[in-house]
Design an enzyme around this catalytic site. Structure first.
Site, PDB file in Angstrom:
ATOM      1  N   ASP A 106       0.861  -1.176   0.000  1.00 40.27           N
ATOM      2  CA  ASP A 106       0.000   0.000   0.000  1.00 40.27           C
ATOM      3  C   ASP A 106       0.896   1.224   0.000  1.00 40.27           C
ATOM      4  O   ASP A 106       2.041   1.162   0.472  1.00 40.27           O
ATOM      5  CB  ASP A 106      -0.933   0.023   1.215  1.00 40.27           C
ATOM      6  CG  ASP A 106      -2.187   0.860   0.961  1.00 40.27           C
ATOM      7  OD1 ASP A 106      -3.216   0.282   0.559  1.00 40.27           O
ATOM      8  OD2 ASP A 106      -2.133   2.092   1.143  1.00 40.27           O
ATOM      9  N   ASN A 155      -3.866  -5.023  -7.928  1.00 38.54           N
ATOM     10  CA  ASN A 155      -5.161  -4.531  -7.491  1.00 38.54           C
ATOM     11  C   ASN A 155      -5.227  -3.018  -7.348  1.00 38.54           C
ATOM     12  O   ASN A 155      -6.298  -2.430  -7.469  1.00 38.54           O
ATOM     13  CB  ASN A 155      -5.521  -5.190  -6.144  1.00 38.54           C
ATOM     14  CG  ASN A 155      -6.687  -4.513  -5.459  1.00 38.54           C
ATOM     15  OD1 ASN A 155      -7.838  -4.693  -5.839  1.00 38.54           O
ATOM     16  ND2 ASN A 155      -6.387  -3.712  -4.438  1.00 38.54           N
ATOM     17  N   TYR A 186      -9.269   7.051 -17.153  1.00 41.83           N
ATOM     18  CA  TYR A 186      -9.366   5.840 -16.325  1.00 41.83           C
ATOM     19  C   TYR A 186      -9.699   4.633 -17.199  1.00 41.83           C
ATOM     20  O   TYR A 186      -9.064   3.581 -17.097  1.00 41.83           O
ATOM     21  CB  TYR A 186     -10.436   6.054 -15.262  1.00 41.83           C
ATOM     22  CG  TYR A 186     -10.718   4.867 -14.377  1.00 41.83           C
ATOM     23  CD1 TYR A 186      -9.840   4.510 -13.359  1.00 41.83           C
ATOM     24  CD2 TYR A 186     -11.883   4.121 -14.532  1.00 41.83           C
ATOM     25  CE1 TYR A 186     -10.109   3.426 -12.523  1.00 41.83           C
ATOM     26  CE2 TYR A 186     -12.166   3.044 -13.704  1.00 41.83           C
ATOM     27  CZ  TYR A 186     -11.279   2.695 -12.707  1.00 41.83           C
ATOM     28  OH  TYR A 186     -11.549   1.626 -11.884  1.00 41.83           O
ATOM     29  N   LYS A 211      -7.218   1.381 -17.830  1.00 39.99           N
ATOM     30  CA  LYS A 211      -7.645   0.019 -17.503  1.00 39.99           C
ATOM     31  C   LYS A 211      -7.620  -0.879 -18.735  1.00 39.99           C
ATOM     32  O   LYS A 211      -7.221  -2.051 -18.658  1.00 39.99           O
ATOM     33  CB  LYS A 211      -9.042   0.041 -16.885  1.00 39.99           C
ATOM     34  CG  LYS A 211      -9.103   0.591 -15.470  1.00 39.99           C
ATOM     35  CD  LYS A 211      -8.329  -0.280 -14.497  1.00 39.99           C
ATOM     36  CE  LYS A 211      -8.584   0.114 -13.060  1.00 39.99           C
ATOM     37  NZ  LYS A 211      -7.770  -0.690 -12.103  1.00 39.99           N
TER      38      LYS A 211
END
Length: 263
Positions: free
Chosen positions: A41, A94, A167, A171
């Site tokens: 993270d 992720n 975005y 992706k």
């Protein structure tokens, strides 16, 4: 290792963006299946909290605090995990949105945007996927085993607008890259697949879907009229991480409540 194809004992699994939401749930389930879990993270506090939780449950876990879009910084984190847990052979890409707590929307209409509006999306959703995979792939090649699972969005499949153009593009780029990794990794027994999520109840959208009128409007596009939950995504992601998925590679697995339908 066991004879159970869903067991992850003996594997080292790295989850990016694992401090919250889907990533955190993946880390929890992977640990419960026996994996040693590296919790990445950008927030040291979030990573430490998840690691503490996993260790309290008896799992082997370590923090990998780094920005996925920082080539050298992420590489150093991967090296550190190798020293603490062993070589990573399962990667869950992720981390998403714009990083940290920022929403998955640009602040202006596309025809008013510039590179500074787009870069946060490509930094995390495309550069981050490529950087993480680049640092982990050699370890998988040397072991002649690996799993790469990249979490994308249905936005990358259908092309969303209203601030989500960059975005969607990032992706979709991550999906194309993952297909390339499937071709590259096959000879080394490395599979690479991606999971395309619909609107899933995570901290990134929690505030938006708390508005009942907005939530109802969004869910009007879904065959199953509810938002996805982290478990919906995590169970599919973990299946692709196990030995049970060894003949699946280069594929899109939609977990989207019927938001989009395709052959």
């Amino acid at each position: 290792m066991t004879d159970n194809p869903l067991d992850l004992t003996g594997h080292v699994l790295l989850v990016t963006g694992a401090g919250q939401g889907v990533g955190r749930r993946v880390a929890q389930l992977a640990a419960a299946r026996g994996a040693a879990v590296a919790v990445n993270d950008v927030s040291a506090d979030r990573a430490a909290e998840v690691v503490e939780e996993l260790r309290a449950a008896g799992a082997s876990a370590a923090a990998a605090v780094a920005d996925v879009g920082d080539f050298d910084g992420f590489g150093a984190a991967v090296a550190k995990i190798g020293d603490e847990l062993g070589p990573i052979d399962i990667l869950i890409n992720n981390a998403g949105n714009r990083g940290a707590e920022a929403p998955a929307h640009a602040p202006r209409a596309f025809w008013e945007q510039d590179l500074d509006d787009w870069r946060p999306f490509t930094h995390v959703n495309l550069d981050g996927v490529m950087i993480a995979t680049r640092h982990v792939f050699p370890h998988m090649m040397s072991r002649k085993y690996g799993r790469v699972i990249t979490v994308i969005s249905d936005a990358g499949r259908v092309g969303e607008i209203n601030g989500m153009e960059a975005y969607s593009g990032a992706k979709a780029g991550a999906a194309g890259f993952t297909r390339s990794m499937a071709r590259l990794g096959g000879r080394f027994n490395i599979t690479a697949n991606y999971v395309a999520l619909g609107a899933t109840r995570t901290p990134a959208i929690a505030e938006a879907i708390a508005d009942e009128e907005f939530a109802e409007k969004v869910l009007g596009g879904y065959l199953i009229r509810r938002f996805g939950e982290p478990d919906d995504a995590a169970h599919v992601i973990l299946f692709l991480a196990t030995g049970a998925s060894g003949w699946i590679t280069g594929q899109t697995i939609p977990v989207n409540g019927g938001y989009s339908l395709t052959l």
